[in-house]
Design a protein around this motif. Sequence first.
Motif, PDB file in Angstrom:
ATOM      1  N   GLY A 118       0.805  -1.222   0.000  1.00 27.16           N
ATOM      2  CA  GLY A 118       0.000   0.000   0.000  1.00 27.16           C
ATOM      3  C   GLY A 118       0.833   1.264   0.000  1.00 27.16           C
ATOM      4  N   LEU A 119       2.028   1.206  -0.571  1.00 27.34           N
ATOM      5  CA  LEU A 119       2.909   2.368  -0.630  1.00 27.34           C
ATOM      6  C   LEU A 119       2.465   3.328  -1.724  1.00 27.34           C
ATOM      7  CD1 LEU A 119       6.346   0.511  -0.402  1.00 27.34           C
ATOM      8  CD2 LEU A 119       5.226   1.776   1.434  1.00 27.34           C
ATOM      9  N   PRO A 120       2.761   4.619  -1.586  1.00 27.41           N
ATOM     10  CA  PRO A 120       2.543   5.541  -2.710  1.00 27.41           C
ATOM     11  C   PRO A 120       3.300   5.053  -3.937  1.00 27.41           C
ATOM     12  CG  PRO A 120       3.040   6.755  -0.704  1.00 27.41           C
ATOM     13  CD  PRO A 120       3.279   5.304  -0.389  1.00 27.41           C
ATOM     14  N   ILE A 121       2.773   5.298  -5.104  1.00 29.19           N
ATOM     15  CA  ILE A 121       3.329   4.718  -6.321  1.00 29.19           C
ATOM     16  C   ILE A 121       4.788   5.118  -6.541  1.00 29.19           C
ATOM     17  CG2 ILE A 121       2.452   6.574  -7.783  1.00 29.19           C
ATOM     18  CD1 ILE A 121       2.859   2.823  -8.691  1.00 29.19           C
ATOM     19  N   LEU A 122       5.156   6.372  -6.231  1.00 25.66           N
ATOM     20  CA  LEU A 122       6.546   6.783  -6.439  1.00 25.66           C
ATOM     21  C   LEU A 122       7.492   6.100  -5.456  1.00 25.66           C
ATOM     22  CD1 LEU A 122       6.412  10.610  -7.282  1.00 25.66           C
ATOM     23  CD2 LEU A 122       6.976   8.695  -8.791  1.00 25.66           C
ATOM     24  N   VAL A 123       7.034   5.876  -4.234  1.00 30.31           N
ATOM     25  CA  VAL A 123       7.864   5.155  -3.260  1.00 30.31           C
ATOM     26  C   VAL A 123       8.006   3.697  -3.680  1.00 30.31           C
ATOM     27  CG1 VAL A 123       8.094   4.462  -0.843  1.00 30.31           C
ATOM     28  CG2 VAL A 123       7.165   6.721  -1.414  1.00 30.31           C
ATOM     29  N   ALA A 124       6.919   3.104  -4.151  1.00 29.38           N
ATOM     30  CA  ALA A 124       6.984   1.724  -4.652  1.00 29.38           C
ATOM     31  C   ALA A 124       7.912   1.636  -5.864  1.00 29.38           C
ATOM     32  CB  ALA A 124       5.580   1.235  -5.021  1.00 29.38           C
ATOM     33  N   LEU A 125       7.858   2.651  -6.735  1.00 28.42           N
ATOM     34  CA  LEU A 125       8.737   2.684  -7.899  1.00 28.42           C
ATOM     35  C   LEU A 125      10.196   2.786  -7.475  1.00 28.42           C
ATOM     36  CD1 LEU A 125       8.997   2.831 -11.006  1.00 28.42           C
ATOM     37  CD2 LEU A 125       8.794   5.324 -10.805  1.00 28.42           C
ATOM     38  N   LEU A 126      10.469   3.594  -6.462  1.00 25.92           N
ATOM     39  CA  LEU A 126      11.834   3.735  -5.960  1.00 25.92           C
ATOM     40  C   LEU A 126      12.333   2.416  -5.376  1.00 25.92           C
ATOM     41  CD1 LEU A 126      14.345   5.329  -5.194  1.00 25.92           C
ATOM     42  CD2 LEU A 126      13.110   6.208  -3.200  1.00 25.92           C
ATOM     43  N   LEU A 127      11.524   1.769  -4.556  1.00 24.96           N
ATOM     44  CA  LEU A 127      11.912   0.482  -3.988  1.00 24.96           C
ATOM     45  C   LEU A 127      12.082  -0.576  -5.083  1.00 24.96           C
ATOM     46  CD1 LEU A 127       9.744   0.218  -0.755  1.00 24.96           C
ATOM     47  CD2 LEU A 127      12.236   0.010  -0.882  1.00 24.96           C
ATOM     48  N   GLY A 128      11.175  -0.563  -6.060  1.00 25.02           N
ATOM     49  CA  GLY A 128      11.293  -1.508  -7.164  1.00 25.02           C
ATOM     50  C   GLY A 128      12.582  -1.304  -7.941  1.00 25.02           C
ATOM     51  N   ALA A 129      12.984  -0.044  -8.118  1.00 24.79           N
ATOM     52  CA  ALA A 129      14.232   0.254  -8.823  1.00 24.79           C
ATOM     53  C   ALA A 129      15.443  -0.240  -8.044  1.00 24.79           C
ATOM     54  CB  ALA A 129      14.336   1.753  -9.068  1.00 24.79           C
ATOM     55  N   ILE A 130      15.393  -0.097  -6.729  1.00 20.87           N
ATOM     56  CA  ILE A 130      16.508  -0.552  -5.891  1.00 20.87           C
ATOM     57  C   ILE A 130      16.644  -2.073  -5.944  1.00 20.87           C
ATOM     58  CG2 ILE A 130      17.280  -0.741  -3.486  1.00 20.87           C
ATOM     59  CD1 ILE A 130      16.032   2.049  -3.033  1.00 20.87           C
ATOM     60  N   ASN A 167      24.054  -4.193 -15.028  1.00 24.33           N
ATOM     61  CA  ASN A 167      22.804  -3.637 -14.516  1.00 24.33           C
ATOM     62  C   ASN A 167      22.976  -2.984 -13.151  1.00 24.33           C
ATOM     63  OD1 ASN A 167      22.657  -5.697 -12.579  1.00 24.33           O
ATOM     64  ND2 ASN A 167      20.979  -6.771 -13.572  1.00 24.33           N
ATOM     65  N   ASP A 168      24.090  -3.287 -12.485  1.00 19.05           N
ATOM     66  CA  ASP A 168      24.398  -2.586 -11.248  1.00 19.05           C
ATOM     67  C   ASP A 168      24.598  -1.097 -11.501  1.00 19.05           C
ATOM     68  OD1 ASP A 168      24.379  -3.985  -8.860  1.00 19.05           O
ATOM     69  OD2 ASP A 168      26.446  -3.458  -8.450  1.00 19.05           O
ATOM     70  N   GLY A 169      25.348  -0.781 -12.558  1.00 20.37           N
ATOM     71  CA  GLY A 169      25.572   0.619 -12.899  1.00 20.37           C
ATOM     72  C   GLY A 169      24.354   1.259 -13.537  1.00 20.37           C
ATOM     73  N   LEU A 170      23.684   0.513 -14.417  1.00 24.11           N
ATOM     74  CA  LEU A 170      22.484   1.051 -15.066  1.00 24.11           C
ATOM     75  C   LEU A 170      21.352   1.255 -14.075  1.00 24.11           C
ATOM     76  CD1 LEU A 170      22.332  -0.937 -18.430  1.00 24.11           C
ATOM     77  CD2 LEU A 170      23.112   1.410 -18.049  1.00 24.11           C
ATOM     78  N   GLY A 171      21.390   0.528 -12.955  1.00 26.41           N
ATOM     79  CA  GLY A 171      20.367   0.701 -11.937  1.00 26.41           C
ATOM     80  C   GLY A 171      20.272   2.127 -11.431  1.00 26.41           C
ATOM     81  N   TYR A 172      21.365   2.877 -11.568  1.00 18.67           N
ATOM     82  CA  TYR A 172      21.384   4.275 -11.142  1.00 18.67           C
ATOM     83  C   TYR A 172      20.310   5.079 -11.874  1.00 18.67           C
ATOM     84  CZ  TYR A 172      23.360   8.844  -9.940  1.00 18.67           C
ATOM     85  OH  TYR A 172      23.539  10.122  -9.462  1.00 18.67           O
ATOM     86  N   LEU A 173      20.121   4.783 -13.165  1.00 22.21           N
ATOM     87  CA  LEU A 173      19.079   5.457 -13.940  1.00 22.21           C
ATOM     88  C   LEU A 173      17.703   5.201 -13.334  1.00 22.21           C
ATOM     89  CD1 LEU A 173      20.065   4.751 -17.658  1.00 22.21           C
ATOM     90  CD2 LEU A 173      19.830   7.005 -16.612  1.00 22.21           C
ATOM     91  N   PHE A 174      17.424   3.944 -13.022  1.00 22.50           N
ATOM     92  CA  PHE A 174      16.114   3.560 -12.509  1.00 22.50           C
ATOM     93  C   PHE A 174      15.858   4.149 -11.127  1.00 22.50           C
ATOM     94  CE2 PHE A 174      17.155   0.566 -15.758  1.00 22.50           C
ATOM     95  CZ  PHE A 174      15.963   0.129 -16.289  1.00 22.50           C
ATOM     96  N   VAL A 175      16.911   4.249 -10.313  1.00 11.72           N
ATOM     97  CA  VAL A 175      16.756   4.766  -8.954  1.00 11.72           C
ATOM     98  C   VAL A 175      16.587   6.281  -8.949  1.00 11.72           C
ATOM     99  CG1 VAL A 175      17.940   5.078  -6.730  1.00 11.72           C
ATOM    100  CG2 VAL A 175      17.983   2.847  -7.875  1.00 11.72           C
ATOM    101  N   MET A 176      17.354   6.980  -9.771  1.00  8.27           N
ATOM    102  CA  MET A 176      17.363   8.435  -9.705  1.00  8.27           C
ATOM    103  C   MET A 176      16.093   9.072 -10.256  1.00  8.27           C
ATOM    104  SD  MET A 176      19.864   9.365  -7.990  1.00  8.27           S
ATOM    105  CE  MET A 176      19.554  11.117  -8.226  1.00  8.27           C
ATOM    106  N   LEU A 177      15.393   8.413 -11.172  1.00  9.44           N
ATOM    107  CA  LEU A 177      14.166   9.008 -11.692  1.00  9.44           C
ATOM    108  C   LEU A 177      13.115   9.194 -10.586  1.00  9.44           C
ATOM    109  CD1 LEU A 177      12.446  10.133 -13.925  1.00  9.44           C
ATOM    110  CD2 LEU A 177      11.812   7.794 -14.573  1.00  9.44           C
ATOM    111  N   PRO A 178      12.751   8.157  -9.820  1.00 12.96           N
ATOM    112  CA  PRO A 178      11.796   8.397  -8.723  1.00 12.96           C
ATOM    113  C   PRO A 178      12.353   9.308  -7.637  1.00 12.96           C
ATOM    114  CG  PRO A 178      12.584   6.130  -8.682  1.00 12.96           C
ATOM    115  CD  PRO A 178      13.035   6.723  -9.965  1.00 12.96           C
ATOM    116  N   VAL A 179      13.670   9.267  -7.402  1.00  8.70           N
ATOM    117  CA  VAL A 179      14.256  10.184  -6.420  1.00  8.70           C
ATOM    118  C   VAL A 179      14.009  11.628  -6.841  1.00  8.70           C
ATOM    119  CG1 VAL A 179      16.447  11.092  -5.510  1.00  8.70           C
ATOM    120  CG2 VAL A 179      16.006   8.634  -5.474  1.00  8.70           C
TER     121      VAL A 179
END
Length: 413
Positions: A118-130, A167-179
Motif C-alpha cells: 500500500g505504498l505511494p506509487i513513487l515510493v513503490a517505484l523507488l523500492l522496485g528500482a533498488i 545492470n548494477d551501474g544502469l540501476g542508477y538510472l532507474f533509482v534516480m528518476l523516482p528520487v
Amino acid sequence: MDLNLPLALFAGVVLMLSVFSSVLQRASLPGPVIALGLGVLLGPFALDLVRIEEFGIPTGTLLEEAARLTLGIGLAGVALRLPHGYWRANRRWLIVILGVGMPLMLAVATGVLWAGLGLPILVALLLGAILTPTDPVVTTPVVTGSLATERVPDRVRFNLSSESGINDGLGYLFVMLPVLLLTTPGRAWQDFVLTVLVREVIGAAVFGLVVGYAAGKLFVAARSRGLMEESSYLGFIVPLGLVVLGAGKLLGTDAILAVFIAAAVFGQIIPQSDEKQEDTIDDVVNRFFLLPIFLLIGLALPIGEWAERGWIAPVVVIAAVLLRRFVAVWALRPLLRRLHSRGETMFLSWFGPIGVSALFYATLAERQTGLRDVFVYTTLAITVSVVVHGVSTAPASALIARHRADHRDGTAA
C-alpha cells in the motif's frame, strides 16, 4: 569505541570463512550467508558485542561508502571473469536482458510492492528500482568456485556475471528518476536527461572506456618490456577499480558503472593466457574485501522496525524479490530460447539475488529523500535474498548439472 574489537572480529570471520570455504559452499552456506548471520549475532539483537552506531560515523554514511567501495572492488573482479570476445559474441543476451528484462523486472517489483504494502506509487517505484539489479557480490558464489565450475555451464556463469555487472551501474538510472520525482518534481525530467543520463551515465561509459583501454595497454607494454617482475593482475585491478571509483565520483559520473566498464575493457586487452590468475585473484578479493560488508549489514539490520510493519512485509518483499526475476526471464524465453535450454532458463530465472548494490542505492535514496521505509524494506529484501539464494546455491547447481547430463544422454540416444 575501541576499533581493535571489530577489527579482530571482522578479520577472524574472514579467516574462518577462508579456511572452511569449500566445505561451506558444498553445504550450501556460502560466505555472505554466514557473514550476515554473524553480524546479527554480534550486534545489538543478540550478543551486543558491537554496535554500528559506536563506530563514530553516521550509520547511513558508513553503509553507503562501505557498499560503494565493495562494489568498486567486486565489479572489477566480475569483469575479469569474462573471456576474450565475450561481449561481441553475446550481444543478443545483453540487449534482451538489459534492454527489455530490466524494465520488466522494475514493473513487476513495483507492482508487487505497491499492491502488497500500500505504498505511494513513487515510493513503490523507488523500492522496485533498488531491487531490480542483480547483485554481482551475492552472485559470486553462484558463478565461481569449484562447485560452480563443475556443475554450471560456462555460458550461464558468464551471462549472469555480465548482467549483474552492467545492470548494477544502469540501476542508477532507474533509482534516480523516482528520487528526482519525489524531491524536485518541477524539473525532474530535465535533471534526469541532462544530469543523470548524459553526464553521469554516458559520461561514466566514456570515462570507463578510456581508462580501461589505457590501463590495458599500459599493462601489456610493461610486461613486454620487462618492467614488471611478474604479470600481477592484483597489482593492477584493485588499484584500477579504486582509481576509477574515486575519479569517476569526482568527475560527477556514475562511478559504479565506470568501474565495471573500465575493468571489462582492461580484461579484453590483457593476455588471454593468464586467465587462471584472474580466477585466483577473484577468489582472494572476494574473501578478503567483500565479506566484511555483510557483517556490517548484519550489525545494521533494523529488526525492530521490521517487526513494527507486521507479517505482511516479509511476504510481499519475498514475492517482489523472487517474482520480478522469474516473470521477466520467462516472459523473454522466446527471445532466449536459442541461447539457453529450459533448465538453464530456470536457473537464470531463480538466481537474481540482491545485496550490496541494493544497500548502496537504498542508503543513497534515503539520504536524498529522507524516506526511512526505503532502508527498512530494502534491508529486509537483502536478508531474504542472501539467505534464500545462498542456501539454494548447491541444490540448484546440482539440478542444472543433472539437467545437462540428461540432455547429453538424450542427445546421445
